[in-house]
Structures are given as structure tokens and as C-alpha cells.
Design an enzyme around this catalytic site. Structure first.
Site, short mmCIF file in Angstrom:
data_model
loop_
_atom_site.label_atom_id
_atom_site.label_comp_id
_atom_site.label_asym_id
_atom_site.label_seq_id
_atom_site.Cartn_x
_atom_site.Cartn_y
_atom_site.Cartn_z
N GLU A 98 0.81 -1.22 0.00
CA GLU A 98 0.00 0.00 0.00
C GLU A 98 0.84 1.27 0.00
O GLU A 98 0.45 2.28 -0.60
CB GLU A 98 -0.95 0.01 1.20
CG GLU A 98 -2.04 -1.07 1.15
CD GLU A 98 -1.58 -2.42 1.66
OE1 GLU A 98 -0.47 -2.49 2.23
OE2 GLU A 98 -2.33 -3.41 1.51
N HIS B 135 -10.02 -4.72 10.56
CA HIS B 135 -10.78 -4.70 9.31
C HIS B 135 -12.12 -4.00 9.48
O HIS B 135 -13.08 -4.31 8.77
CB HIS B 135 -11.04 -6.12 8.81
CG HIS B 135 -9.84 -6.80 8.22
ND1 HIS B 135 -8.81 -7.28 8.98
CD2 HIS B 135 -9.51 -7.08 6.94
CE1 HIS B 135 -7.89 -7.83 8.18
NE2 HIS B 135 -8.30 -7.71 6.94
C1 LIG Z 1 -1.91 -4.43 4.73
C2 LIG Z 1 -2.89 -5.37 4.17
N1 LIG Z 1 -3.18 -5.31 2.85
C3 LIG Z 1 -4.07 -6.16 2.33
C4 LIG Z 1 -4.71 -7.08 3.10
C5 LIG Z 1 -5.73 -8.01 2.51
N2 LIG Z 1 -5.19 -9.37 2.44
C6 LIG Z 1 -5.42 -10.26 3.42
S1 LIG Z 1 -4.62 -11.69 3.18
C7 LIG Z 1 -3.95 -11.15 1.75
C8 LIG Z 1 -3.04 -12.05 0.97
C9 LIG Z 1 -1.85 -12.42 1.77
O1 LIG Z 1 -1.03 -13.27 1.04
P1 LIG Z 1 0.18 -13.99 1.75
O2 LIG Z 1 0.98 -13.00 2.53
O3 LIG Z 1 0.88 -14.76 0.72
O4 LIG Z 1 -0.50 -14.95 2.82
P2 LIG Z 1 -1.51 -16.16 2.55
O5 LIG Z 1 -2.90 -15.58 2.56
O6 LIG Z 1 -1.17 -16.77 1.26
O7 LIG Z 1 -1.32 -17.06 3.70
C10 LIG Z 1 -4.36 -9.85 1.47
C11 LIG Z 1 -3.99 -9.07 0.28
C12 LIG Z 1 -4.40 -7.10 4.47
N3 LIG Z 1 -5.02 -7.94 5.32
N4 LIG Z 1 -3.48 -6.26 4.98
#
Ligand SMILES: Cc1ncc(C[n+]2csc(CCOP(=O)(O)OP(=O)(O)O)c2C)c(N)n1
Lengths: 323, 333
Positions: free
Chosen positions: A58, A127
Site C-alpha cells: 500500500e 478490518h
Molecule cells: C496491509 C494489508 N493489505 C491487504 C490485506 C488483505 N489481504 C489479506 S490476506 C492477503 C493475501 C496475503 O497473502 P500472503 O501474505 O501470501 O499470505 P496467505 O494468505 O497466502 O497465507 C491480502 C492481500 C491485508 N489484510 N493487509
């Protein structure tokens, strides 16, 4: 006129504005498959140059929005949940809100940031924030809080065509709600409040998500013979102060309903404006119905304890009138 | 790391312990999956199914006093680090008997008494927190270390680089454990992640890539990293290549509205690489344990899961007034 869901009205606005102006581009995390539903179908129509999934970053996305806008594009940035404003806040507060002044007005920043806000769905503290007060304080940023499908469409189209940064705050819990949306090129000007119900006894100003509850409260109060005038400011920056002042001059009482935490909320600002500019019209104290200064808990029962509801709004009106 | 420092282990006992812990995580999450599907859980759940070897292979080396930070997909880390199944279940059910009293929920399970600094709803949020805990441990000189669990998606946040830099400069007793499950929500990792994540880390520290569905490989990589951290040599990076079997979130099909971002065949292929089935086969093949012993483990876990769910369901709802007392220590909000 046609009935549309809130989220569909946003989707329609995006389609129409991207079609209208090839300089409009949209990016954000998971916008292609539309994690929030509002960007669905855009990829198939406009292709990856104009709508694109980004990495999770972000702080970079908000900065890129500034750069692309300065370089001639109309940028729509989807930040998903409004809590992610915080991870992207530097470029919002230090760049987006200030660059035009610092450059002596050399640039324009046509940026629209979309994000969902608000509690009530057990998404827990990271959230569910309602962070528009911090945006209001940055300066140089428009803050939009559409409470229904028609305003969502009209404000979003206005924002995309505008030449300034705007934050379009989507009421997360309202996505499925239906409302009539005018046909054709529907625009809603900034700084123009809507009087959703006329009444002579008390003015209720309700913001975004809270408008629905305020309408229910107005119905409850009507049964007790209290006629509420319900004002939806629709945009917090700019704020239609004149409309609120006019209403308070008519009713003599003001209750402001806001889903932000109480301290330095939008409700605080509106209360201050009225105390400052229309004190003589007041027949009693201003009341604010807000979220206590507590982070949103996970358990639904604890969330309900904090969030305004029709009963707490009606009680505030009754208290204001009795004082 | 090119040469392994620790060539012995895991022992038979350690292997069985890891089998048990992985199975516990799996069965608890299957229960959460089912309870989520029937609408019993108030919030969203992000399941760890298929990634159990990552959390368990690392936490097998940790003491209760060591620190971990976790992600939104945090049930596995919580249980691997010794968190109580009952307390976690009750938290996800939003009960006052929950480990965070129903205030945090699935995305925020934490138990400071077990060194679990918490799951985190902010992607990348745990990285700097773990570095801070590692800094404190270094100042105290108490031998504690910290592990930061994070996803491939989080590795694209700037804080990843910032944390690696300070951790390296200050020789922090920290392990960066990146679980590359190949997706960030509905986006395939390769579309948003340039190059190899381990190569980013190599600019700062020893970095190793392991098969994240092989608990023995994870255990061995972690043995070296823990050794380095405990002996004051600074941080280590591990990337475990694995796969997210369930959706990003249990409500995913509804959110996708018919959209698709991966192949069903791919999911089936990876389901066959189940880290638990793999360890079971290894234990039987090497005659480390007879099938009957493994079945006994399964039965005892079944009991734990059933008890935890019953405990969660029976608990009193969270206290709606509690939030006011929790915002500040020693003062009411
Ligand atoms: C700062 C932030 N940006 C976006 C999100 C929304 N979001 C939640 S999980 C996720 C994907 C995360 O991917 P990864 O770090 O690979 O973890 P995984 O879900 O694959 O375990 C996103 C974009 C968030 N929770 N926090």
C-alpha cells in the site's frame, strides 16, 4: 430509474467512466477478480493496461497513484479495506494532500481511492475502522460517504472526473442494499447535502452507513409525534455547512450520527461548526451518537454494544429535546 | 546456506511429536471448516490446511519463551507453538473463555504466556514486531529468539526489506519464515512477485529454500537457523514452498461469484502431496511407528478436537463491556 444494489451502482460508475475517458486507469490488490465485487467484469472489458492486480504494497500504491496522476492519468486506486489507508498513509498525508500546494499549483491530482469501512460483521479491529476523520484532517482531500446506490454512483462519477484526490468510502455492510438509481449520466456534486426527510422538531445529521439507522429512528420517533429532519451530508469534505445550519435554524436541535470513534470524529466537526456558526439557533445541547473510543472487538455482541443503532439514535433525539 | 550445520535428527520421538502436532492442526481446522460452513462461527476463517509442516517443523525447535509472530492464517502457528486448542476454539467462537476473551477472533489469536505475539490482520504486520521482540531478547541476553511467519504476499511489503536490513545490521536473533503457498488471496504469486523471494533475502543474510510439505526438510533448515540465532550470529531466512489447499477464506466461492484463479487439477495434485500423509508413510516405511500407534494418535486427537469444540460452544458469549477496560492498562477508555 432502476433498482440497483449499492455495489452494482459502483460497478456501473466505474464502467461508464472508464468507457468515457481512456485516461482512467484502476489498480489495487485483487481488483481483477473483484474481491469486493465492485470491480467485477472490468478486466474483460478494458484489459490489463487499464485495470490491474498489484502486489500487496500500500505504501507504494498510494505513491504510484500520485505519480501517475501527476503524469496525466485519472487514477482509481482500490485499497480494499479502509484500515489499509494506514499502511498507505505516508503518500496520502505527505504527498497526495500537499503536493499541489508545495508545487505552487503546478499539478492536479485526479485520484479516486475506494475502500470499504465500518464494523458490524465480526471482522475484528483491523478490518472494521471508520477512518474518515483522519482523512478530513489531512487537508487537500475530498471525503465522500455515499449512503445509498444513487449517491454511490453519482459521487463516484463526479470524483473520477474531478481534478482532486477523493476518498470514496464504501459502507462495507451496505453492498447488497437496493435503491433507485437515476438513468443516464447521473452525477452528484460535492458539498451538497440531501434532506432525506423534512421535519420541524430536531435535525439529525447521519453519515454514510448510519443513514439507514437514522431513518429507522425517525420512523420510531414519528410514532411518538416527533418530526425529525434527516440530513445526509453525502460528502464530509467539502461539507455542506449551509444546509445543516438552515435545518438547525428551523428545528433548534441537532443530533449527529457517525460510525467513527467519538474523539475528533466527523460528528465532532459538525457539532463544532454548528456551535460556532449557529449557536443562537440552538434550543438545547448538541448530541453526538458515535462509537466509543474503543477498538472494534470481534464478538458480535461486543460490536453491537459500540455501534450506533436506531434505538440509541432515537434516545439521543429524545434526550436532546428534553434538555 | 550451502552447508548444513546439523546433520543429526530429527529423532524418532521428535518425528512422532511433529506428526501428532500436524494432525492436531489439521483436525482442528477441518472442524473449523465445517463449523464455518454451517454458519456457527461469527467471523471469517483463513485455513492453514496443507501448510502444517511449515509451522510445526520450525516450532519443534522453539522453547515456550521464544517469540513468534503470525498472520491472518494463524491457527497452525498458534497450535504449533503450544497454544491451547480449547482456548483457540473458544476465541474463534467469540466466547469470553477464548484466549483473547472473544475480542480478537480467528485473525488475532495470541497467547503471550506461550510466546505467541499474535496472528495479524495486517499483511506484513508481524515482521517488524518480531524484530522488536528479537531486539528485546538480545538486550536481555536471555537466549530467546524470535520467528516471524509470513506469506509470499507479505514479502512484497516494504517492511520486509526494512526489517531484514535492521535485523542484519543489529545481528538480531530472528528467523524469517516465509511460507510461499503460491497465492495472495485470488492472485497467483508469480503475477505479483518478481524474482525469487529468497534472492531478496540473500542480499542480507543466509537464505535457504525448502520443500514446505516435507516436515523433515523444514525441521532441518530451522535447526540451522535456530542455531545461528541462539549463538548470536544473526538472522536467517527460510522460504518454504507449499500450497494453500483451501480458498483464501472459507467464504471464497461466494466472493468469487463464479470467477476462477486456479485449476482444480492443481489443487488435487497438491492435495496428494499432503505433508501429514507423507510423514505417516515415512514413519511406517522406516518402521518408526506401527500403524496402530499412529491410529492411537488419531483417536486421541479426535478426542481433543471434540472437547475443544464442545468447550467453545458451551462458553459464555464475550463480555460486551470489556472493550472499555482493555484499551489502556490501568485506565478505562
Ligand atoms: C496491509 C494489508 N493489505 C491487504 C490485506 C488483505 N489481504 C489479506 S490476506 C492477503 C493475501 C496475503 O497473502 P500472503 O501474505 O501470501 O499470505 P496467505 O494468505 O497466502 O497465507 C491480502 C492481500 C491485508 N489484510 N493487509
Amino acid at each position: 430509474m432502476a433498482k440497483k444494489r449499492y455495489i452494482q451502482a459502483i460497478n456501473d460508475a466505474l464502467f461508464e467512466e472508464m468507457e468515457r475517458d481512456p485516461k482512467v486507469i484502476l489498480f489495487g490488490e485483487d481488483v481483477e477478480l473483484a474481491i469486493m465485487g465492485d470491480t467485477r467484469g472490468l478486466l474483460a472489458k478494458f484489459g490489463r493496461d487499464r485495470i490491474r492486480n498489484t502486489p500487496i504494497c500500500e505504501a507504494t500504491l498510494t505513491g504510484m497513484a500520485v505519480g501517475a496522476a501527476a503524469a496525466g492519468y485519472r487514477v482509481i486506486l482500490h485499497l480494499m479495506f479502509s484500515n489499509f489507508i494506514y499502511t498507505g498513509f505516508d503518500a496520502i498525508a505527505n504527498q497526495m494532500g500537499k503536493l499541489r500546494l508545495m508545487t505552487g499549483g503546478q499539478l492536479k491530482l485526479p485520484i479516486t481511492v475506494l475502500c470499504g469501512y465500518g464494523g458490524g460483521r465480526s471482522t475484528a479491529a483491523q478490518h472494521s475502522d471508520t477512518p474518515y476523520p483522519v482523512l478530513m484532517n489531512v487537508g487537500g482531500i475530498h471525503v465522500l460517504t455515499p449512503s445509498n446506490a444513487a449517491d454511490a454512483k453519482g459521487l463516484l462519477k463526479q470524483a473520477i472526473r474531478g481534478d482532486n484526490p477523493s476518498f470514496f468510502m464504501e459502507a462495507s455492510g451496505r453492498g447488497g442494499e437496493m435503491a433507485e438509481v437515476p438513468d443516464g449520466d447521473h452525477l452528484v456534486p460535492f458539498g451538497s447535502a440531501a434532506i432525506l426527510r423534512e421535519g420541524k422538531d430536531a435535525t439529525v445529521v447521519a453519515i454514510g452507513h448510519m443513514v439507514k439507522f437514522a431513518l429507522e429512528a425517525a420512523d420510531q420517533l414519528a410514532k411518538q409525534g416527533v418530526a425529525v429532519e434527516l440530513v445526509d451530508p453525502r460528502t464530509l469534505v467539502p461539507l455542506d455547512e449551509a444546509a445543516i445550519i438552515r435545518s438547525v435554524q428551523k428545528t433548534g436541535h441537532l443530533v449527529v450520527v457517525d460510525e467513527a470513534r467519538d474523539r475528533c470524529s466527523a460528528a465532532s466537526q459538525i457539532a463544532a461548526v454548528i456551535a460556532d456558526k449557529a449557536f443562537g439557533a440552538l434550543k438545547g445541547p448538541i448530541k453526538r451518537v458515535t462509537v466509543p473510543n474503543v477498538a472494534m472487538p470481534y464478538a458480535a455482541i461486543a460490536e453491537r454494544r459500540l455501534l450506533p443503532n436506531p434505538t440509541s439514535i432515537a434516545e439521543a433525539v429524545t434526550t436532546a429535546l428534553a434538555a | 546456506m550451502t552447508t548444513r550445520r546439523n546433520n543429526s535428527g530429527p529423532t524418532d520421538g521428535q518425528l512422532l511429536g511433529m506428526y501428532e502436532r500436524m494432525l492436531l492442526i489439521r483436525r482442528i481446522e477441518e472442524r473449523l471448516r465445517d463449523d464455518s460452513a454451517t454458519g456457527k462461527l461469527p467471523g471469517a476463517v483463513h485455513l492453514y490446511i496443507g501448510q502444517e509442516a511449515c509451522g510445526v517443523g520450525v516450532c519443534a525447535h522453539l522453547e515456550e519463551t521464544d517469540w513468534v509472530t503470525s498472520t491472518h492464517r494463524g491457527h497452525g502457528h498458534f497450535l504449533a507453538k503450544g497454544g491451547e486448542p480449547k482456548a483457540m476454539m473458544a476465541e474463534i467462537w467469540a466466547k469470553r473463555t477464548g484466549v483473547c476473551k472473544g475480542m480478537g477472533g480467528s485473525m488475532h489469536v495470541a497467547d503471550l504466556s506461550k510466546g505467541i505475539l499474535g496472528a495479524n490482520g495486517i499483511v506484513g504486520g508481524g515482521l517488524a514486531i518480531a524484530a522488536g521482540a528479537a531486539f528485546a531478547a538480545k538486550l536481555d541476553g536471555n537466549g530467546r529468539i524470535a520467528v516471524c511467519f509470513f506469506g509470499d504476499g507479505a514479502s512484497n511489503q516494504g517492511v520486509f526489506m526494512e526489517t531484514m536490513n535492521v535485523a542484519t545490521l543489529w545481528r538480531l536473533p530472528l528467523i524469517f519464515m516465509c511460507e510461499n503457498n503460491q497465492f495472495s488471496e485470488f492472485t497467483p504469486s508469480k503475477e505479483v512477485t518478481a524474482g525469487e523471494i529468497a534472492d531478496r533475502a540473500r542480499a542480507f543474510m543466509p537464505a535457504t529454500v525448502v520443500d514446505g510439505n516435507d516436515v523433515i526438510a523444514v525441521w532441518r533448515a530451522a535447526a540451522d537457523a535456530v542455531d545461528r540465532a541462539r549463538s548470536g550470529e544473526g538472522p536467517t531466512f527460510i522460504e518454504a514452498k507449499t500450497y494453500r489447499i483451501r480458498g483464501h477464506i472459507e467464504a471464497e466461492p461466494m466472493m468469487l461469484g463464479g470467477g476462477k484463479y486456479r485449476d482444480d487439477v492443481e489443487i488435487q495434485e497438491w492435495t496428494k502431496k499432503c505433508p501429514i500423509a507423507r510423514l505417516r508413510a515415512h514413519l511406517l516405511e522406516t518402521r518408526t511407528a506401527p500403524a496402530a500407534a499412529l491410529d492411537d494418535i488419531e483417536a486421541s486427537i479426535h478426542g481433543i478436537v471434540t472437547d475443544a469444540a464442545a468447550y467453545a460452544e458451551a462458553g459464555e458469549p464475550a463480555d460486551p463491556e470489556l472493550g472499555f477496560d482493555l484499551m489502556f492498562a490501568g485506565a478505562r477508555a
